[in-house]
Design a protein around this motif. Sequence first.
Motif, PDB file in Angstrom:
ATOM      1  N   GLU A  43       3.027  19.488  -0.174  1.00  0.00           N
ATOM      2  CA  GLU A  43       2.682  18.173   0.387  1.00  0.00           C
ATOM      3  C   GLU A  43       2.109  17.259  -0.698  1.00  0.00           C
ATOM      4  N   CYS A  44       1.451  17.834  -1.690  1.00  0.00           N
ATOM      5  CA  CYS A  44       0.986  17.037  -2.838  1.00  0.00           C
ATOM      6  C   CYS A  44       2.180  16.389  -3.537  1.00  0.00           C
ATOM      7  N   GLY A  45       3.282  17.142  -3.635  1.00  0.00           N
ATOM      8  CA  GLY A  45       4.492  16.592  -4.247  1.00  0.00           C
ATOM      9  C   GLY A  45       5.044  15.435  -3.451  1.00  0.00           C
ATOM     10  N   ARG A  46       4.996  15.558  -2.131  1.00  0.00           N
ATOM     11  CA  ARG A  46       5.462  14.465  -1.268  1.00  0.00           C
ATOM     12  C   ARG A  46       4.572  13.231  -1.460  1.00  0.00           C
ATOM     13  N   PHE A  47       3.266  13.441  -1.627  1.00  0.00           N
ATOM     14  CA  PHE A  47       2.355  12.325  -1.879  1.00  0.00           C
ATOM     15  C   PHE A  47       2.744  11.610  -3.166  1.00  0.00           C
ATOM     16  N   HIS A  48       2.986  12.373  -4.235  1.00  0.00           N
ATOM     17  CA  HIS A  48       3.333  11.763  -5.518  1.00  0.00           C
ATOM     18  C   HIS A  48       4.665  11.007  -5.448  1.00  0.00           C
ATOM     19  N   LEU A  49       5.612  11.549  -4.686  1.00  0.00           N
ATOM     20  CA  LEU A  49       6.898  10.858  -4.529  1.00  0.00           C
ATOM     21  C   LEU A  49       6.695   9.505  -3.841  1.00  0.00           C
ATOM     22  N   LEU A  50       5.926   9.507  -2.753  1.00  0.00           N
ATOM     23  CA  LEU A  50       5.620   8.263  -2.042  1.00  0.00           C
ATOM     24  C   LEU A  50       4.860   7.289  -2.939  1.00  0.00           C
ATOM     25  N   HIS A  51       3.891   7.820  -3.674  1.00  0.00           N
ATOM     26  CA  HIS A  51       3.059   6.994  -4.554  1.00  0.00           C
ATOM     27  C   HIS A  51       3.900   6.332  -5.636  1.00  0.00           C
ATOM     28  N   ASP A  52       4.762   7.106  -6.296  1.00  0.00           N
ATOM     29  CA  ASP A  52       5.594   6.551  -7.366  1.00  0.00           C
ATOM     30  C   ASP A  52       6.559   5.491  -6.823  1.00  0.00           C
ATOM     31  N   TYR A  53       7.074   5.738  -5.633  1.00  0.00           N
ATOM     32  CA  TYR A  53       7.991   4.793  -4.978  1.00  0.00           C
ATOM     33  C   TYR A  53       7.278   3.475  -4.694  1.00  0.00           C
ATOM     34  N   LEU A  54       6.047   3.565  -4.179  1.00  0.00           N
ATOM     35  CA  LEU A  54       5.265   2.363  -3.882  1.00  0.00           C
ATOM     36  C   LEU A  54       4.892   1.622  -5.160  1.00  0.00           C
ATOM     37  N   MET A  55       4.515   2.351  -6.214  1.00  0.00           N
ATOM     38  CA  MET A  55       4.150   1.707  -7.473  1.00  0.00           C
ATOM     39  C   MET A  55       5.346   0.995  -8.099  1.00  0.00           C
ATOM     40  N   ASP A  56       6.539   1.575  -7.982  1.00  0.00           N
ATOM     41  CA  ASP A  56       7.753   0.911  -8.485  1.00  0.00           C
ATOM     42  C   ASP A  56       7.987  -0.399  -7.735  1.00  0.00           C
ATOM     43  N   PHE A  57       7.685  -0.393  -6.435  1.00  0.00           N
ATOM     44  CA  PHE A  57       7.803  -1.620  -5.647  1.00  0.00           C
ATOM     45  C   PHE A  57       6.759  -2.642  -6.087  1.00  0.00           C
ATOM     46  N   PHE A  58       5.546  -2.192  -6.305  1.00  0.00           N
ATOM     47  CA  PHE A  58       4.487  -3.093  -6.762  1.00  0.00           C
ATOM     48  C   PHE A  58       4.851  -3.733  -8.108  1.00  0.00           C
ATOM     49  N   ARG A  59       5.533  -2.965  -8.965  1.00  0.00           N
ATOM     50  CA  ARG A  59       5.942  -3.483 -10.279  1.00  0.00           C
ATOM     51  C   ARG A  59       7.227  -4.300 -10.200  1.00  0.00           C
ATOM     52  N   LYS A  60       7.733  -4.515  -8.978  1.00  0.00           N
ATOM     53  CA  LYS A  60       8.963  -5.283  -8.712  1.00  0.00           C
ATOM     54  C   LYS A  60      10.207  -4.613  -9.292  1.00  0.00           C
ATOM     55  N   GLU A  61      10.130  -3.302  -9.447  1.00  0.00           N
ATOM     56  CA  GLU A  61      11.297  -2.549  -9.908  1.00  0.00           C
ATOM     57  C   GLU A  61      12.176  -2.150  -8.725  1.00  0.00           C
ATOM     58  N   ILE A  62      11.644  -2.314  -7.522  1.00  0.00           N
ATOM     59  CA  ILE A  62      12.390  -2.062  -6.289  1.00  0.00           C
ATOM     60  C   ILE A  62      12.332  -3.325  -5.425  1.00  0.00           C
ATOM     61  N   LYS A  63      13.468  -3.750  -4.928  1.00  0.00           N
ATOM     62  CA  LYS A  63      13.523  -4.921  -4.056  1.00  0.00           C
ATOM     63  C   LYS A  63      12.964  -4.572  -2.673  1.00  0.00           C
ATOM     64  N   PRO A  64      12.398  -5.557  -1.966  1.00  0.00           N
ATOM     65  CA  PRO A  64      11.906  -5.297  -0.609  1.00  0.00           C
ATOM     66  C   PRO A  64      12.981  -4.715   0.304  1.00  0.00           C
ATOM     67  N   THR A  65      14.239  -5.148   0.111  1.00  0.00           N
ATOM     68  CA  THR A  65      15.340  -4.645   0.948  1.00  0.00           C
ATOM     69  C   THR A  65      15.669  -3.175   0.653  1.00  0.00           C
ATOM     70  N   ASP A  66      15.266  -2.698  -0.521  1.00  0.00           N
ATOM     71  CA  ASP A  66      15.518  -1.300  -0.894  1.00  0.00           C
ATOM     72  C   ASP A  66      14.344  -0.396  -0.555  1.00  0.00           C
ATOM     73  N   LEU A  67      13.334  -0.963   0.074  1.00  0.00           N
ATOM     74  CA  LEU A  67      12.164  -0.184   0.474  1.00  0.00           C
ATOM     75  C   LEU A  67      12.404   0.345   1.887  1.00  0.00           C
ATOM     76  N   ASN A  68      12.996   1.519   1.984  1.00  0.00           N
ATOM     77  CA  ASN A  68      13.344   2.074   3.289  1.00  0.00           C
ATOM     78  C   ASN A  68      13.403   3.607   3.225  1.00  0.00           C
ATOM     79  N   TYR A  69      13.463   4.205   4.406  1.00  0.00           N
ATOM     80  CA  TYR A  69      13.433   5.666   4.463  1.00  0.00           C
ATOM     81  C   TYR A  69      14.688   6.289   3.866  1.00  0.00           C
ATOM     82  N   GLY A  70      15.813   5.592   3.990  1.00  0.00           N
ATOM     83  CA  GLY A  70      17.048   6.098   3.400  1.00  0.00           C
ATOM     84  C   GLY A  70      16.911   6.304   1.900  1.00  0.00           C
TER      85      GLY A  70
END
Length: 208
Positions: free
Chosen positions: A45-72
């Motif tokens: 579950e720690c690994g799942r936390f880090h995956l979510l965290h890295d995904y959110l940080m990439d969004f914060f850095r604008k490396e991910i578009k809002p439209t690409d922020l999804n469960y898929g």
Amino acid sequence: MENKIISALHYTFENIKGLNEEAHILKEKSKYGRTYTLFHLCFEECGRFHLLHDYLMDFFRKEIKPTDLNYGQLRKLGYENHRLKLTQSIEGMRKTAMFFLMLSRNQNGLANDGKGFDQELDEISKQLDEITLSEEELDKLKNVGLYVTFYDNEFHLPDKTITVKQWIDIQKLANLGTALIEMMMEFYDSKGGFSGFKVEMRKIMDKK
């Protein structure tokens, strides 16, 4: 979706603490096989936390578009992949340990480079290497801790199958993973939560 991911990080953190706490309760009852599996699930579950965290940080850095922020997209990154979560947990611990080492040295007026920094970083890496099993072995032992297994032409109970070293190693990984994520959450709380950190990060980015 941004708020859902932030909520997921908080839920995951609560689940990590719960799994760790329950593992320690079983440990006191000498239920070593089941304790192993709960520590494993905590580490996973720690690994799942880090995956979510890295995904959110990439969004914060604008490396991910809002439209690409999804469960898929999370699924594509391996959110439901048990083996990958183990890898994410190990790598996440290395990155988190390095971050807090740098933060601690900075607060104490020490440079984040040079011989002293390299020695401290090497020590952290050695500690992780000493207790890190292969993802394949970890994934296999998770089930061994719950079910009767058959090898050497005999059936074996979980408590008689997990070795002392394997049990100690997974406990260390789970405890270290939990402690580092707790430090991360305290850091974000000091910034006004993930949303507050986003505002601070975006301001710095806009100045560049």
